[in-house]
Scaffold this motif. Sequence first.
Motif, PDB file in Angstrom:
ATOM      1  N   GLY A   1       0.810  -1.198   0.000  1.00 24.51           N
ATOM      2  CA  GLY A   1       0.000   0.000   0.000  1.00 24.51           C
ATOM      3  C   GLY A   1       0.850   1.256   0.000  1.00 24.51           C
ATOM      4  O   GLY A   1       2.075   1.223   0.208  1.00 24.51           O
ATOM      5  N   ASP A   2       0.223   2.379  -0.236  1.00 20.53           N
ATOM      6  CA  ASP A   2       0.926   3.663  -0.274  1.00 20.53           C
ATOM      7  C   ASP A   2       1.776   3.851   0.983  1.00 20.53           C
ATOM      8  O   ASP A   2       1.326   3.593   2.104  1.00 20.53           O
ATOM      9  CB  ASP A   2      -0.074   4.809  -0.373  1.00 20.53           C
TER      10      ASP A   2
ATOM     11  N   ARG B   1      -1.453   0.401   3.869  1.00 25.31           N
ATOM     12  CA  ARG B   1      -0.886   1.750   3.793  1.00 25.31           C
ATOM     13  C   ARG B   1      -0.188   2.133   5.099  1.00 25.31           C
ATOM     14  O   ARG B   1      -0.651   1.821   6.192  1.00 25.31           O
ATOM     15  CB  ARG B   1      -1.982   2.779   3.524  1.00 25.31           C
TER      16      ARG B   1
ATOM     17  N   ALA C   1      -3.212  -1.763   7.717  1.00 27.14           N
ATOM     18  CA  ALA C   1      -2.672  -0.414   7.566  1.00 27.14           C
ATOM     19  C   ALA C   1      -2.141   0.099   8.902  1.00 27.14           C
ATOM     20  O   ALA C   1      -2.612  -0.268   9.975  1.00 27.14           O
ATOM     21  CB  ALA C   1      -3.759   0.527   7.043  1.00 27.14           C
TER      22      ALA C   1
END
Length: 222
Positions: free
Chosen positions: A171-172, A190, A206
């Motif tokens: 993820g980012d 993320r 995340a």
Amino acid sequence: MDAINVQDLFDLTHTRAAQMLGACQYPWEALSRIGETVLAVGRELDGARYDHPQEDVWIAKSARVAPTASIAGPCVIGEDSEVRPGAFIRGNVLVGDGAVVGNSSELKNCILFDDVQVPHYNYVGDSILGYRAHMGAGAITSNVKGDKKPVVVHGEAQYDTGRKKFGAMLGDRAEIGCNSVLNPGTIVGRDSQVYPLSCVRGVVPARSIVKGERGIFAKQEM
């Protein structure tokens, strides 16, 4: 449930593959479409800003590509990116703007969003790396199981991908520490961080920290 949909992991404004990825629910669905997407992107690029040095290869004029790098198509190298000496790009690769492909790093059937860094001795195969994701020196995506069976993503549920080759989805802003191994079907959410020398399998939520053998520690909210 697991936050592993395309929209959960990636800001699609930071890739030229946005239309294709946006049509997928799960990111691994995009892996079989990377080659055709790279070709479609390349054919629409502005010839004033991109060179076309060989069949199915487009390289931004602002990119810095070492003469010892090996690049096979289909491939697009984005603007202001850097491909360092000895890099091996094997085809079906989309490198975003401002990305770094490091010395002796190998890429195959993958998408690197803008500002991704795989700067030292990395292997990225059958994978997607989100905006500003970073892999430390020697970190790799392992994309084939030892028994050669189709990859299953292990999270709160089990997701049978039907693919024999599937590395990792980052993820980012995911950070992968040096000499870590992301086993087939790994998904890192993320803003998560994998510590050096970790062996990761399954879904990392995340904003989490992974230490060693799948030890996950929730990060404090910023």
